[in-house]
Each structure stands twice: as C-alpha cells, then as structure tokens.
Design an enzyme around this catalytic site. Structure first.
Site, PDB file in Angstrom:
ATOM      1  N   HIS A   1       0.538  -1.591   0.393  1.00  0.00           N
ATOM      2  CA  HIS A   1      -0.116   0.035  -0.080  1.00  0.00           C
ATOM      3  C   HIS A   1       1.101   1.290  -0.094  1.00  0.00           C
ATOM      4  CE1 HIS A   1       0.632   0.474   4.317  1.00  0.00           C
ATOM      5  NE2 HIS A   1       0.488  -0.771   3.974  1.00  0.00           N
TER       6      HIS A   1
ATOM      7  N   HIS B   1       3.810   1.572   2.098  1.00  0.00           N
ATOM      8  CA  HIS B   1       5.197   0.653   1.935  1.00  0.00           C
ATOM      9  C   HIS B   1       5.842   1.781   0.908  1.00  0.00           C
ATOM     10  CE1 HIS B   1       2.378  -2.970   2.768  1.00  0.00           C
ATOM     11  NE2 HIS B   1       3.310  -3.240   3.559  1.00  0.00           N
TER      12      HIS B   1
ATOM     13  N   CYS C   1      -0.041  -9.808  20.931  1.00  0.00           N
ATOM     14  CA  CYS C   1      -1.195  -9.021  20.233  1.00  0.00           C
ATOM     15  C   CYS C   1      -0.478  -9.880  18.752  1.00  0.00           C
ATOM     16  CB  CYS C   1      -0.269  -7.950  19.955  1.00  0.00           C
ATOM     17  SG  CYS C   1      -1.919  -7.251  18.417  1.00  0.00           S
TER      18      CYS C   1
ATOM     19  N   CYS D   1       1.107  -6.890  16.201  1.00  0.00           N
ATOM     20  CA  CYS D   1       1.756  -6.308  16.018  1.00  0.00           C
ATOM     21  C   CYS D   1       3.288  -7.647  16.345  1.00  0.00           C
ATOM     22  CB  CYS D   1       2.804  -5.971  18.436  1.00  0.00           C
ATOM     23  SG  CYS D   1       1.967  -4.138  18.584  1.00  0.00           S
TER      24      CYS D   1
ATOM     25  N   CYS E   1      -5.274  -4.068  22.205  1.00  0.00           N
ATOM     26  CA  CYS E   1      -3.968  -3.951  21.600  1.00  0.00           C
ATOM     27  C   CYS E   1      -4.266  -2.452  21.369  1.00  0.00           C
ATOM     28  CB  CYS E   1      -3.475  -5.187  21.032  1.00  0.00           C
ATOM     29  SG  CYS E   1      -2.259  -3.713  20.298  1.00  0.00           S
TER      30      CYS E   1
ATOM     31  N   HIS F   1      -3.912  -1.601  17.484  1.00  0.00           N
ATOM     32  CA  HIS F   1      -4.647  -3.452  16.996  1.00  0.00           C
ATOM     33  C   HIS F   1      -6.123  -3.593  18.007  1.00  0.00           C
ATOM     34  CE1 HIS F   1      -1.260  -4.452  15.765  1.00  0.00           C
ATOM     35  NE2 HIS F   1      -1.682  -4.049  14.410  1.00  0.00           N
TER      36      HIS F   1
ATOM     37  N   LYS G   1      -4.245   6.774  10.265  1.00  0.00           N
ATOM     38  CA  LYS G   1      -4.055   5.502   9.647  1.00  0.00           C
ATOM     39  C   LYS G   1      -5.099   5.488   8.355  1.00  0.00           C
ATOM     40  CE  LYS G   1      -0.259   2.796  11.548  1.00  0.00           C
ATOM     41  NZ  LYS G   1       0.178   1.565  12.320  1.00  0.00           N
TER      42      LYS G   1
ATOM     43  N   LYS H   1      -9.728   0.646   6.167  1.00  0.00           N
ATOM     44  CA  LYS H   1      -8.959  -0.732   4.618  1.00  0.00           C
ATOM     45  C   LYS H   1      -9.663   0.149   3.543  1.00  0.00           C
ATOM     46  CE  LYS H   1      -7.933  -5.395   5.595  1.00  0.00           C
ATOM     47  NZ  LYS H   1      -8.711  -5.528   6.884  1.00  0.00           N
TER      48      LYS H   1
END
Ligand SMILES: [Zn+2]
Length: 508
Positions: free
Chosen positions: A18, A21, A126, A129, A143, A146, A293, A296
């Site tokens: 994505h 990256h 988790c 992670c 977490c 997450h 962030k 999806k």
C-alpha cells in the site's frame, strides 16, 4: 570509494503493498540514488518478512500453505517496486536458506555469550504486532494499535533474551551518538522508553511452527522479530567474512511505529553478538487521511497500481516526497483531497514549472543560437544555482529529503524568473546585447542541467530525459556536472515531458 549500505524495513507478508510501503521505499531509494550521485559505492537492500503467527493464520484462513502465500506476495511487492523504479541491489526474503542460516548462527552466538535462557512465559500476545504485551500497555483489554483484534493469552516455555541487561549500554550509546536515532523526536521517545526500564523478551516460540527452527531446540522456532531483524546482516552474507565489507549499515529506514525493535532490541542483539551497531536508524512518519491511519476502504481507493499509472511513476515519486515530509506525518483531509493535491502538484511543479523551463530553454537556444551555448560571464542565476546545490547537498546528507527537493525545485523557479526578467526575445533583437544573450542562454542550460542531476534521485527517468534533450548522454555524478554540461542542444524533440492534466477528473 566510500561505501554506503542502507536498508528499509522488510515488509510483512500478510497483505498487498500500500501507499505506506511505497512512501518508505521511494524515500530510501532517493537516499540510495543521492549517494550514488555523490560517487559513493551503495548497497541497497529491501525485502519481505515472511514468518510468524499472523502469516500462518492468514494462509490457513485462505486454505493454502504459508509458502504459497508468501511467494505470491513477494512477487506482488517486487512487481510494484519495479514499476516505481526502486533501485535496490538485493531483495531478501526471510524464508530463504541464506537467511535462516544467518539467524541460526546469530542465535548460537548470542546463546554462547549467556544472553539466552529458558523460562516460562505467561501473558498477552498481539498477533497484529507479533509482540508480547504488558497489561499496562493494553487499552480496554486490547492492543492499542489493533483495537479490532482479540488479544491472546499465551502460556509457553520459551527462550528469553536478556534485553534488560543492555539498558545502560543502550542509553549511553543513544546519548553519545546523536546521529544513531533520527529524527530527534524519535530519539527522545526511545530515551524515555529506555529510562522506564526494559523487560527480557522472548527469542523463541514453541507454538508457532512457521519460522526458522531454533538451534538445538526441537519444536521451537525463532520469535518472528528475532528472525526478522537479522535480515540486515543475512542479506550481506553473515556470518561469512565478506559481510564486514558492508557492515555496519550506514542507514536503516523504518516507520516510526517500529523504532522500539530497531533502536532497542536490534542494537542489544548486536551488542550481545559483539557486532557493531548501524550508524543511523531513521524513523519516518506516515501518510494519514482525516487524522488517522488509512482505513481499509481508504487504502483501496488509494490503490498503488492506479496511483503509479495516474500521472506516471516519476510524478508519484515526486508527489510523495514533495508533500509528505520525510521526518513527520502528513495528514490529508480525505482521499479526494489527496488525489486533487496530487494532480495540482503535478500540473504546477512538473507540467508548468519544469516542463515550461525545458521547452523555453531548448527552443530559445535553438532559435537564437542554433543550439550552441557559450558564455562570457556568470549571471545572477548562476549564483542562485551554486547556493541551491549547496543547500540541496546539506539537506540530503541530513536526510531532509523534502528540503532537498525544495532546493532542487528552487533552481527551476529561479530560472523561470530569470527568463521573465531578462527577456531573451528582446536581447535577440538588440545587436549590442549579443554577449548578454549568450550568458543568459548558457545560464539557463546550466540551470536545467543542474536541475536534472539534483532531481534525478526523485524522478530518475524524467531527469534522464531532460539531460538528453539538452544534448547530454548519461547523467553525470554531482562532481562531474560542471565539466559535462552540454554545449550543443539537439534539434528535434517532439514529446512533452509532463503532459498537463486539463480536465477535472473524479477521485478514481
Ligand atoms: Zn497489536
């Protein structure tokens, strides 16, 4: 020749590449290309992190073997990096034999120093992670990173690494080597973390089969971070002697969310094994949409293939580093705002400023001097070029890529302003201004040629095309630039460097 070994984080094999990256790889690629431009011997490694519980779970959910899954993803990532023109010298995958051999050698060496011991682990894990979590780190029993994932209670017999024993040495190293953790904000976070104390960490898992077998311990695999981090030395041949040709690394480029692993655990592992520490770990920020962030659905709207195709790979590379400072986050209000900004930046900086400068410089040199450029004196533009190249070099060496890019583009802006103020079309009509016209055209060719060279880490293909349109061959290094500036501009060139986007288009 000075050597420069740099790496990025290896990407975890549990989903498609994505924009996050891409941002990291493009930024690191700019550093690699800049160092080559400086005449350094560069080794640039990226790759895939292919082991761990999450990969095994994802493969099982798809009814496939983990190896099938990671093979497919590795091919998918490599395809994107090729299209984005990432100039890595090696692509390390943690499922390769060269990697598992290196990890096992490193684990043995750390065990020989007495820094590994067996103990029973009881606590939370988790799998998002791939990390053990202290109760105090959880929020509402989950977490913090997450929130949608169930945290798992884990009880197992593991090998532990004496991380706690390295706290004081780590603090001392971070304090006495300001360049070790950059930018400054990341360094302060790590110092606070170290001052709060360190727990020993698991080095093996007994319930996860998808990993590097732990040496002399049947049924155990190396814990995924203990397996992943050594990719930086397995890729250059550890434990064979030749690995010292490149180690220690000059630079690890990583996201700011994994600084704990790279600035605490990895250096402690290296200290334990008696190996040198990397010179700099750079924790870059993130692309954000609407303050958070990418969700999806937002990530799907910012599909990498479409972004690369939208205005071409060089334009995408340019946009990422022009709009997202390399040392912090950049928040876009929405996906539409991101795409709109991309198109506007493309039109204003590349199609207009850079495209017009090329067009005007070549056509006026052809029209007034048949493409022959020569000079009698330096101009005000030359003075600007000199100071911009200095500012560029300083910013790039300090990894302020966004400032380096701005310094490069300042030459373009200054050269366009120079054309407007000098009005070469008027000089051409005045026989007493012949020498001045020569100087103006020579300064413009120098400005554009310099721009092509300093922009080449960011837009490698288009920079090469600019150089060719000026009559050059291969782009020179920064040191050879002055000697290799073209003096005869070729006659014919037909395609537009960056075609303007004329129409409004929708978000897709
Ligand atoms: Zn997590």
């Amino acid at each position: 020749m000075s050597r420069y070994y740099l790496t990025t984080a290896i990407d975890y094999s549990n989903g498609d590449p994505h924009i996050g990256h891409a941002y990291e790889k493009v930024g690191a690629d700019v550093v690699a290309r800049f160092r080559r431009l400086m005449g350094e011997d560069v080794h640039f490694v990226i790759g895939m992190d292919e082991h761990g519980q999450k990969v095994a779970q994802e493969a099982a959910a798809q009814g496939r073997s983990p190896q099938e899954l990671v093979d497919e993803l590795a091919a998918r990532f490599q395809d994107v990096w090729q299209r984005l023109n990432i100039s890595h010298d090696d692509f390390i995958r943690t499922t390769e034999p060269r990697h598992s051999q290196a990890v096992q050698a490193l684990v043995r060496r750390i065990r020989d120093t007495g820094d590994l011991y067996r103990d029973r682990y009881e606590g939370y894990y988790c799998s998002g992670c791939e990390a053990f979590k202290r109760e105090a780190e959880l929020e509402d029993g989950r977490c913090a990173i997450h929130r949608s994932r169930e945290i798992e209670w884990t009880e197992e017999e593991n090998w532990f690494f004496r991380l706690s024993a390295y706290r004081d040495r780590l603090i001392k190293h971070v304090q006495s080597n300001p360049e070790f953790i950059q930018p400054e904000s990341r360094r302060n976070e790590i110092l606070r973390l170290l001052e709060g104390g360190l727990d020993d960490i698991s080095a093996s898992r007994s319930r996860v089969g998808w990993g590097v077998p732990f040496p002399d311990e049947p049924g155990h695999t190396v814990y995924v971070w203990f397996d992943a981090l050594p990719n930086y030395i397995s890729a250059i041949g550890y434990p064979a002697d030749g690995f010292g040709d490149w180690w220690p690394a000059a630079l690890h480029v990583i996201g700011k969310d994994i600084t704990r692993f790279h600035c605490v655990i990895w250096p402690a592992m290296l200290m334990s094994a008696g190996l040198e520490l990397p010179e700099t770990v750079w924790g870059h920020g993130f692309v954000k949409i609407g303050g958070g962030k990418l969700s999806k659905s937002e990530a799907a709207l910012l599909d990498l293939d479409q972004l690369v195709a939208r205005n071409g790979p060089d334009a995408f590379r340019y946009f990422l580093l022009r709009e997202i400072p390399w040392d912090r986050d950049r928040d876009f209000a929405s996906v539409d705002a991101f795409l709109q900004q991309f198109d506007e930046r493309y039109n204003s900086d590349l199609a207009n400023d850079l495209g017009n400068l090329l067009n005007r410089t070549v056509s006026m040199s052809r029209k007034y001097r048949d493409g022959v450029v020569s000079r009698t004196a330096d101009t005000g533009l030359d003075a600007h070029i000199d100071s911009a190249v200095d500012a560029y070099g300083k910013a790039m060496r300090e990894h302020r890529l966004h400032d380096g890019l701005d310094a490069a583009m300042s030459i373009v802006r200054a050269a366009n302003g120079f054309i407007d103020s000098e009005q070469p079309w008027k000089l051409a009509k005045d026989p007493t201004q012949e020498a001045r016209l020569d100087d103006v055209l020579a300064a413009l060719v120098r400005g554009l040629g310099t721009t092509a060279v300093v922009l080449s880490p960011f837009i490698p293909t288009k920079a090469g095309e600019i150089w060719k349109r000026l009559g050059g061959d291969q782009l020179p290094s920064l040191a050879d630039l002055t000697a290799e500036l073209p003096t005869l501009l070729p006659e014919s060139w037909d395609t537009v460097l960056f075609p303007r986007i004329e129409k409004e288009r929708d978000g897709g």
